[in-house]
Design an enzyme around this catalytic site. Structure first.
Site, PDB file in Angstrom:
ATOM      1  N   ASP A 202      -0.448   5.253  -8.617  1.00 21.98           N
ATOM      2  CA  ASP A 202      -0.291   4.523  -7.632  1.00 21.98           C
ATOM      3  C   ASP A 202       0.837   5.163  -6.645  1.00 21.98           C
ATOM      4  O   ASP A 202       1.835   5.571  -7.483  1.00 21.98           O
ATOM      5  CB  ASP A 202       0.518   3.197  -7.943  1.00 21.98           C
ATOM      6  CG  ASP A 202       0.484   2.056  -6.892  1.00 21.98           C
ATOM      7  OD1 ASP A 202      -0.215   1.244  -6.811  1.00 21.98           O
ATOM      8  OD2 ASP A 202       1.499   2.393  -6.292  1.00 21.98           O
ATOM      9  N   ASN A 210       3.330   4.170   5.740  1.00 16.82           N
ATOM     10  CA  ASN A 210       2.686   3.506   7.037  1.00 16.82           C
ATOM     11  C   ASN A 210       3.638   3.076   8.272  1.00 16.82           C
ATOM     12  O   ASN A 210       3.501   3.278   9.319  1.00 16.82           O
ATOM     13  CB  ASN A 210       1.993   2.024   6.541  1.00 16.82           C
ATOM     14  CG  ASN A 210       0.758   2.597   5.981  1.00 16.82           C
ATOM     15  OD1 ASN A 210       0.073   3.705   6.349  1.00 16.82           O
ATOM     16  ND2 ASN A 210       0.181   1.892   4.789  1.00 16.82           N
ATOM     17  N   HIS A 215       0.019   4.158  10.494  1.00 14.31           N
ATOM     18  CA  HIS A 215      -1.450   4.034   9.442  1.00 14.31           C
ATOM     19  C   HIS A 215      -2.300   5.134   9.509  1.00 14.31           C
ATOM     20  O   HIS A 215      -2.948   5.327   8.304  1.00 14.31           O
ATOM     21  CB  HIS A 215      -2.160   2.626  10.145  1.00 14.31           C
ATOM     22  CG  HIS A 215      -2.866   1.853   9.013  1.00 14.31           C
ATOM     23  ND1 HIS A 215      -3.911   2.086   8.661  1.00 14.31           N
ATOM     24  CD2 HIS A 215      -2.348   0.848   8.325  1.00 14.31           C
ATOM     25  CE1 HIS A 215      -4.636   1.261   7.632  1.00 14.31           C
ATOM     26  NE2 HIS A 215      -3.331   0.756   7.420  1.00 14.31           N
ATOM     27  N   ASP A 219      -3.654   6.979   6.148  1.00 14.02           N
ATOM     28  CA  ASP A 219      -5.037   7.311   5.968  1.00 14.02           C
ATOM     29  C   ASP A 219      -5.095   8.803   5.292  1.00 14.02           C
ATOM     30  O   ASP A 219      -5.642   9.261   4.489  1.00 14.02           O
ATOM     31  CB  ASP A 219      -5.880   6.942   6.940  1.00 14.02           C
ATOM     32  CG  ASP A 219      -6.121   5.691   6.826  1.00 14.02           C
ATOM     33  OD1 ASP A 219      -5.705   4.800   6.135  1.00 14.02           O
ATOM     34  OD2 ASP A 219      -6.909   5.446   8.178  1.00 14.02           O
ATOM     35  N   GLU A 245      -3.558   1.528  -2.354  1.00 15.25           N
ATOM     36  CA  GLU A 245      -2.872   2.986  -2.787  1.00 15.25           C
ATOM     37  C   GLU A 245      -2.810   3.328  -4.136  1.00 15.25           C
ATOM     38  O   GLU A 245      -1.898   4.016  -4.487  1.00 15.25           O
ATOM     39  CB  GLU A 245      -1.643   3.211  -1.781  1.00 15.25           C
ATOM     40  CG  GLU A 245      -0.413   2.180  -1.678  1.00 15.25           C
ATOM     41  CD  GLU A 245      -0.438   1.156  -3.055  1.00 15.25           C
ATOM     42  OE1 GLU A 245      -1.233   0.393  -3.273  1.00 15.25           O
ATOM     43  OE2 GLU A 245       0.493   1.048  -3.585  1.00 15.25           O
TER      44      GLU A 245
HETATM   45  N1  LIG Z   1      -2.954   3.915   5.704  1.00 16.63           N
HETATM   46  C1  LIG Z   1      -3.392   2.969   4.828  1.00 16.63           C
HETATM   47  N2  LIG Z   1      -2.490   2.176   4.002  1.00 16.63           N
HETATM   48  C2  LIG Z   1      -3.126   1.215   3.203  1.00 16.63           C
HETATM   49  C3  LIG Z   1      -4.368   1.210   3.087  1.00 16.63           C
HETATM   50  N3  LIG Z   1      -4.550   0.384   1.768  1.00 16.63           N
HETATM   51  C4  LIG Z   1      -3.475  -0.343   1.715  1.00 16.63           C
HETATM   52  N4  LIG Z   1      -2.403   0.223   2.321  1.00 16.63           N
HETATM   53  C5  LIG Z   1      -1.116  -0.209   2.418  1.00 16.63           C
HETATM   54  O1  LIG Z   1      -0.544   0.338   0.993  1.00 16.63           O
HETATM   55  C6  LIG Z   1       0.790  -0.450   1.243  1.00 16.63           C
HETATM   56  C7  LIG Z   1       1.022  -0.925  -0.049  1.00 16.63           C
HETATM   57  O2  LIG Z   1       2.231  -1.422  -0.324  1.00 16.63           O
HETATM   58  P1  LIG Z   1       2.944  -2.036  -1.431  1.00 16.63           P
HETATM   59  O3  LIG Z   1       2.036  -2.717  -2.240  1.00 16.63           O
HETATM   60  O4  LIG Z   1       4.237  -2.679  -1.028  1.00 16.63           O
HETATM   61  O5  LIG Z   1       3.453  -0.736  -2.294  1.00 16.63           O
HETATM   62  P2  LIG Z   1       4.323   0.398  -2.056  1.00 16.63           P
HETATM   63  O6  LIG Z   1       5.089   0.381  -0.598  1.00 16.63           O
HETATM   64  O7  LIG Z   1       3.479   1.852  -2.387  1.00 16.63           O
HETATM   65  O8  LIG Z   1       5.342   0.329  -3.241  1.00 16.63           O
HETATM   66  P3  LIG Z   1       5.446   0.635  -4.420  1.00 16.63           P
HETATM   67  O9  LIG Z   1       3.924   0.654  -5.016  1.00 16.63           O
HETATM   68  O10 LIG Z   1       6.300  -0.367  -5.450  1.00 16.63           O
HETATM   69  O11 LIG Z   1       6.043   1.921  -4.811  1.00 16.63           O
HETATM   70  C8  LIG Z   1       0.634  -1.468   2.181  1.00 16.63           C
HETATM   71  O12 LIG Z   1       1.375  -1.199   3.025  1.00 16.63           O
HETATM   72  C9  LIG Z   1      -0.868  -1.334   2.677  1.00 16.63           C
HETATM   73  O13 LIG Z   1      -0.978  -1.970   3.920  1.00 16.63           O
HETATM   74  C10 LIG Z   1      -5.252   1.900   3.587  1.00 16.63           C
HETATM   75  O14 LIG Z   1      -6.516   2.262   3.262  1.00 16.63           O
HETATM   76  N5  LIG Z   1      -4.662   2.898   4.608  1.00 16.63           N
END
Ligand SMILES: Nc1nc2c(ncn2[C@@H]2O[C@H](COP(=O)(O)OP(=O)(O)OP(=O)(O)O)[C@@H](O)[C@H]2O)c(=O)[nH]1
Length: 328
Positions: A202, A210, A215, A219, A245
């Protein structure tokens, strides 16, 4: 006007035919139907090709012969057969049917003068040869089109399958694709009594990436991470994008001890990625779990890896955590 048109279309069906033609036609139809049932039953696949030859040569040649050779209206239906074989059967079946009918037409043309033309037409050798020639060509063309359609159909099906099982952004397997591969690997692991290790990877603070860089850059990061993971694993390992992610990696025939250096290497490689427009390096937290004994249920391993991942996040991120040997 409509009645005249309908009459013109339907009148050939009501030509009064000699009774022997009706008998032979009925026997042929019955035989073709029985052969069709035989093939559909799938009980004797080794004899399917012989059955198709039977349809094409034994059953169709006499029918063409007694109905006026290649000048018979029945003969004009033959180009449909390879196409039908393509739609309902396989490539081999349409080739067999096509080639057999081609031979049948050549044979009927060569021996045309020996058949009585039931329509009462005087036998015309030149006309028969010309019709036989064009009929044979049409059968080959219809066989070619049948095979062409079958190839296109296979290509499109594969493309759809690819779309349904893969993530369009990273081109890795998606969760569904992963689950399918997983089932196959579990079956192999059970048979071979081998141990598998599962990694949940992860990206840390991805929301911040982002929010700060946008965004689109997010990606691009996902693509870089996917490529980096792919470059560091074996072809037999199964890698997928499991969620936003989060990536999942299954290492068949790999113990926890053997997987640990790989997990550390993956973590290190990702932190060294140079991604344009990204100010700070990316890091990942990896949760790892292995099957203690081969019969461990897969949901148990995923849950255990998730638990390890959660611990890794709580312990400060950018690290590998293991949940040891899970009982079945
Ligand atoms: N650019 C982009 N962002 C994505 C995609 N799928 C998910 N995300 C973003 O990934 C982020 C995941 O955030 P969180 O679940 O809070 O996790 P984190 O910020 O990585 O925090 P931790 O995992 O606790 O370290 C969110 O902002 C989603 O919008 C994608 O396909 N593209």
């Amino acid at each position: 006007m409509v009645a005249v048109a309908a009459g013109t279309l339907l009148s050939p069906l009501f030509i009064s035919l000699p009774s022997y033609f009706t008998v032979i036609g009925s026997i042929n139809t019955l035989l073709v139907f029985l052969v069709y049932l035989f093939i559909r039953s799938n009980r004797y696949p080794a004899y399917e090709l012989a059955a198709l030859f039977f349809i094409a040569l034994i059953s169709i040649i006499p029918l063409i012969a007694v109905s006026g050779g290649v000048n018979s209206q029945f003969a004009y239906l033959l180009p449909l057969y390879p196409i039908m074989a393509t739609l309902f059967g396989s490539k081999t079946q349409s080739i067999i049917i096509g080639i057999s009918l081609f031979i049948a037409i050549i044979a009927c043309t060569a021996f045309g003068q020996f058949f009585t033309d039931i329509t009462g037409e005087v036998y015309n050798h030149k006309k028969s040869v010309s019709r036989g020639f064009w009929l044979a060509i049409t059968i080959l063309v219809s066989m070619y089109f049948g095979l062409f359609f079958q190839n296109r159909y296979r290509e499109l099906t594969e493309k759809l399958e690819q779309l349904a099982l893969h993530d369009p952004l990273t081109e890795l397997l998606n969760r569904r694709g992963f689950n399918l591969q997983l089932e196959a690997n579990i079956a192999i692991a059970k048979r071979q009594q081998s141990i598998m290790t599962l990694l949940l990877i992860d990206i840390d603070y991805f929301k911040k990436v982002n929010d700060v860089s946008g965004h689109d850059i997010g990606d691009i990061c996902l693509k870089h991470v996917a490529r980096c993971l792919k470059q560091n694993i074996r072809q037999t390992d199964i890698l997928a994008r499991f969620g936003g992610e989060e990536f999942i990696l299954l290492l068949p025939e790999t113990t926890e001890v053997a997987a640990l250096p790989l997990a550390e290497k993956l973590k290190q490689s990702i932190s060294e990625l140079v991604i344009p427009s990204l100010n700070s390096p990316l890091t990942v937290t990896i949760g790892m779990a292995s099957t203690a004994i081969p019969h461990t249920h897969i949901d148990g391993i995923i849950k255990a890896a998730d638990k390890a991942l959660y611990r890794g996040k709580a312990n400060g991120r950018n690290r590998v955590e293991i949940t040891s040997a899970i009982p079945s």
